[in-house]
Structures are given as C-alpha cells and as structure tokens.
Design a protein around this motif. Structure first.
Motif, mmCIF file in Angstrom:
data_model
loop_
_atom_site.group_PDB
_atom_site.id
_atom_site.type_symbol
_atom_site.label_atom_id
_atom_site.label_comp_id
_atom_site.label_asym_id
_atom_site.label_seq_id
_atom_site.Cartn_x
_atom_site.Cartn_y
_atom_site.Cartn_z
ATOM 1 N N LYS A 215 0.834 -1.211 0.000
ATOM 2 C CA LYS A 215 0.000 0.000 0.000
ATOM 3 C C LYS A 215 0.870 1.264 0.000
ATOM 4 O O LYS A 215 0.673 2.199 0.782
ATOM 5 N N TRP B 237 -6.858 -0.683 -6.140
ATOM 6 C CA TRP B 237 -7.951 0.126 -5.564
ATOM 7 C C TRP B 237 -9.151 -0.712 -5.126
ATOM 8 O O TRP B 237 -10.175 -0.162 -4.753
ATOM 9 N N ARG C 40 -11.338 0.151 -1.905
ATOM 10 C CA ARG C 40 -10.760 1.376 -1.363
ATOM 11 C C ARG C 40 -11.641 2.576 -1.748
ATOM 12 O O ARG C 40 -12.333 2.567 -2.761
ATOM 13 N N ASP D 114 -9.583 5.728 4.757
ATOM 14 C CA ASP D 114 -8.783 4.800 3.955
ATOM 15 C C ASP D 114 -8.677 5.278 2.505
ATOM 16 O O ASP D 114 -8.897 4.526 1.557
ATOM 17 N N LEU E 186 -7.349 6.401 -1.089
ATOM 18 C CA LEU E 186 -6.298 6.122 -2.065
ATOM 19 C C LEU E 186 -6.419 7.180 -3.146
ATOM 20 O O LEU E 186 -7.451 7.296 -3.806
ATOM 21 N N GLN F 131 -1.540 7.742 0.865
ATOM 22 C CA GLN F 131 -1.117 6.885 -0.241
ATOM 23 C C GLN F 131 -1.585 7.469 -1.560
ATOM 24 O O GLN F 131 -2.776 7.697 -1.782
#
Length: 304
Positions: A47, A165, A168, A223, A225, A247
């Motif tokens: 990640k 992904w 996510r 969380d 992305l 991230q």
C-alpha cells in the motif's frame, strides 16, 4: 537538406542502443528495475505511494520537453522532479522505464523510440540514477499498446492492477476530460470514487492550490487512495502527499491503455469521452447522458 533513409536511421539508433548497453555493462551502471508484474504486486502488498518517471519526466528535468506540450519547461519543475527522484521515503517507490536491459516483447515502434531516446539521452539519465537504489517499472501503467500481442497476458495484467484500488475509497486527481475509469468497469471494485478536476495544461503552475485541495479532501476520506493522472504534476504530488502519510499513485495513462485493450486497438487511437493526447483526434465527446451524469456527481472540487 540531405536526409538519411529510414533504414539507415534504424541501423544508427540500434547501433547507438547497443553501444549504450555496452557502456552500462563496462561501467556497471545498469539500473536495477523491478519488472511491471512485481511492481504491481509490491504496490498491492505494501500500500505504498508511487512516483513515476517516464521519458517525459526526464525531458522535463533536462528542460527539453517539446514546446507546446501540456506542461511548460521550467527550472522549478526540474528541481522538484530531481528532489522526488532522490527521495529516500520508504513509503514511496520510484519508477523508471524497464528498458535498460532489454526491449524484448515490444513492438517495433516502441523499440525504435526507446533505442533513440537512450542513444540520445540515456547517458545523462544514468547520471541521475543511483547504482545502489532499487527502482520499479514505470510502464506498469502502460501494459498494452507498446507490446506484441503474443508476449504477455493482458487480461491478467489489468486484473492485477485493479487490486490496487479494490475495496478502497478512491480520490481521482485528473485534468479536464481525462475521465479516468469513466464508461468502463476499470473502477468497479472501488468502494467509492470522488474526483478533483485540475487544469489540463500547465497544472504545475497551480501546484500549491492542487496540493492543498487534495490534502484537505483526502484527510476527510476514510482509507483514501489518491490516483493521479496529471503528467509530471502527478509525480510531484505523489511525493508530497506520501510525506503527509496519504497513499498516492501516479497512475498515468492506465485508463487509456485499458480502453485500447478493450477496443483491441492496434495503434494509439481516440477513445470516446476521454482526452487522448497521443491520438490524431484527441477528443470525441460521448452522448450518453447517464454516464456523464454519474461522472459529474463524483466531482467534489474543481481547481482552476
């Protein structure tokens, strides 16, 4: 003015590439590049954030990108890209083209392009890289159009990419009309999709504004992305956001590549509804109101 025949040009660049490979071997300067499949596995497992350096990013470092391209050459951009390339952040992987050891499996057009690029600029690129550093393959986002059809399993490659992904909450940072994942199943595995739209040209001139808006929105998402498709600005953004613990993956042309794969394209052609800078006709709008309505609902911020 006298012009060399095409065959002579091909022989010259191929010879130049072979000499370049001999130079790397003699000087022990061949970069260590993890292949595309293992690059994707590493991103999924760790990640991590991803900053990608393709031919364009090196040209922007040298301030030699062609005039009229979507991002101006500037000393500020060059210095920032060099800062990223020298990063030691464990949460960020640095990607460069996996073209130094072999060009096996690539189409003739791609092979000639890289032979030419490395013959002309490869020695300067090597001077920017570290012998002790492990790099990853920047071409993981371009797994289709440059490769021979019998050289790889394209379906497996795209299915592996989708794991990045999967489940996510995705925040896409892109230019106007990029429309990453729109009108395809590319992002179907994501838990949610939001978008920040940025200038399609010279986005780096609005970099502080882009960075602040993305940071602000990403911290509001559980969380999160961040996927960025924004030229060299994506490379820089991945670095700065990773320093903030967010991230971020510089995802490049992956969406266009996926559409070309679905279309079984044999060359770089237009993709309806998306801006494709490498095709002759760069943008063709779609007339599906439901698809566009869904896309516009995902936009949470526009940076002008």
């Amino acid at each position: 003015m006298f012009r060399l025949p095409m065959l002579a040009k091909l022989v010259i660049v191929n010879t130049g590439y072979r000499i370049f490979k001999v130079y790397m071997r003699i000087t022990n300067k061949t970069p260590k590049v993890i292949n595309g499949d293992d690059t994707v596995k590493y991103i999924v497992t760790h990640k991590c954030s991803v900053a990608r350096f393709g031919d364009g990013e090196f040209l922007w470092i040298f301030q030699e990108r062609a005039e009229g391209d979507f991002e101006k050459n500037s000393s500020k951009l060059s210095k920032k890209l060099l800062q990223v390339l020298n990063s030691e952040n464990d949460n960020l992987i640095l990607c460069i083209p996996d073209v130094f050891k072999t060009l096996k499996g690539t189409k003739k057009t791609a092979r000639v392009y890289w032979e030419t690029f490395l013959t002309k600029r490869g020695y300067r690129v090597l001077n920017l890289l570290s012998n002790s550093k492990k790099y990853f393959d920047t071409q993981f986002t371009r797994p289709y159009i440059d490769y021979n059809y019998n050289s790889r399993n394209f379906e497996n490659k795209f299915e592996s990419l989708k794991k990045i992904w999967f489940n996510r909450n995705v925040l896409i940072v892109e230019g106007e009309k990029t429309r990453f994942g729109v009108a395809s199943d590319l992002l179907d595995g994501a838990k949610s999709v939001r978008r920040i739209i940025c200038p399609s040209k010279n986005a780096f001139e609005r970099y502080t504004q882009i960075l602040n808006n993305v940071r602000r929105q990403a911290t509001l998402i559980n969380d999160a992305l961040v996927l960025v498709s924004l030229g060299p600005t994506a490379t820089v953004l991945a670095f700065d956001l990773s320093e903030m613990g967010i991230q971020t993956v510089d995802i490049g042309h992956l969406d266009v590549e996926y559409n070309w794969y679905k279309m079984k394209a044999k060359e770089k052609i237009s993709v309806p509804g998306k801006y494709v800078n490498e095709s002759k006709v760069q943008f063709i709008e779609i007339d599906d109101g439901l698809i566009l309505q869904k896309y516009y609902k995902q936009i949470i911020k526009v940076v002008k």
